[in-house]
Motif scaffolding. Structure first.
Motif, PDB file in Angstrom:
ATOM      1  N   TRP A  34       0.835  -1.205   0.000  1.00 59.26           N
ATOM      2  CA  TRP A  34       0.000   0.000   0.000  1.00 59.26           C
ATOM      3  C   TRP A  34       0.869   1.253   0.000  1.00 59.26           C
ATOM      4  O   TRP A  34       0.576   2.208  -0.712  1.00 59.26           O
ATOM      5  N   SER A  37       2.481   1.561  -3.471  1.00 53.59           N
ATOM      6  CA  SER A  37       1.473   1.921  -4.462  1.00 53.59           C
ATOM      7  C   SER A  37       1.039   3.370  -4.302  1.00 53.59           C
ATOM      8  O   SER A  37       0.850   4.084  -5.299  1.00 53.59           O
ATOM      9  N   ALA A  38       0.859   3.809  -3.073  1.00 61.63           N
ATOM     10  CA  ALA A  38       0.487   5.204  -2.824  1.00 61.63           C
ATOM     11  C   ALA A  38       1.553   6.141  -3.371  1.00 61.63           C
ATOM     12  O   ALA A  38       1.241   7.131  -4.057  1.00 61.63           O
ATOM     13  N   MET A  41       1.406   6.484  -7.099  1.00 62.39           N
ATOM     14  CA  MET A  41       0.297   7.320  -7.579  1.00 62.39           C
ATOM     15  C   MET A  41       0.609   8.796  -7.413  1.00 62.39           C
ATOM     16  O   MET A  41       0.352   9.586  -8.302  1.00 62.39           O
ATOM     17  N   TYR A  50      -4.679   5.934  -0.176  1.00 62.35           N
ATOM     18  CA  TYR A  50      -4.649   5.002  -1.309  1.00 62.35           C
ATOM     19  C   TYR A  50      -5.723   3.923  -1.126  1.00 62.35           C
ATOM     20  O   TYR A  50      -6.442   3.599  -2.067  1.00 62.35           O
TER      21      TYR A  50
END
Length: 151
Positions: A34, A37-38, A41, A50
């Motif tokens: 997470w 991935s955050a 982005m 996220y």
């Protein structure tokens, strides 16, 4: 009925201890994923933001009450995350047509595209990690996770 000797761990106890240890590792890996991935982005996006954004995108839309309930978060925390997501251009908010007190939250097209790319990457990682398993083994694992989600 005979009493069970709790001093000597049974095979089931040992298997459950191993299982719990592996779950702990999976949860740690999920938190790491997470966070990664955050950052992919947006450098200022927090992992909790996220996760909320991903939920909204999968659902199509949501409101702050649904998010607070689904993630068991305080409404003030959800409100701050929603504001940040809007400030980063990842979330749009409009009044609810049926309840003007509520706001309908939707992912922006850019956020939806970025989430789609991340999901495809995650799916490829999962496919590679589970390549040695049969479909039946994967279904069995899914059953275990479904049962755990119900406790």
């Amino acid at each position: 009925m005979a009493a069970v000797d709790t001093a000597v761990p049974s095979d089931v106890d040992e298997a459950l201890a191993e299982f719990q240890g592996q779950l702990t590792l999976i949860f740690a890996r999920a938190r790491s994923l997470w966070k990664e991935s955050a950052a992919r982005m947006h450098p200022e996006l927090q992992p909790s933001g996220y996760r909320l954004l991903g939920f909204i995108a999968r659902a199509g839309s949501a409101n702050a009450h649904q998010l607070a309930e689904s993630f068991e978060m305080d409404k003030s925390v959800v409100s701050r995350q929603v504001r940040m997501l809007e400030d980063l251009g990842l979330l749009e908010s409009r009044p609810d047509d049926t309840d003007g007190r509520q706001r309908v939250l939707t992912a922006t097209p850019e956020a939806s595209e970025a989430l789609g790319e991340l999901r495809a990457d995650h799916a490829n990682r999962m496919r590679e990690a589970l390549a040695a398993l049969t479909p039946q083994e994967i279904q069995s694992a899914s059953k275990v996770f479904r049962l755990l989600a119900e406790i």
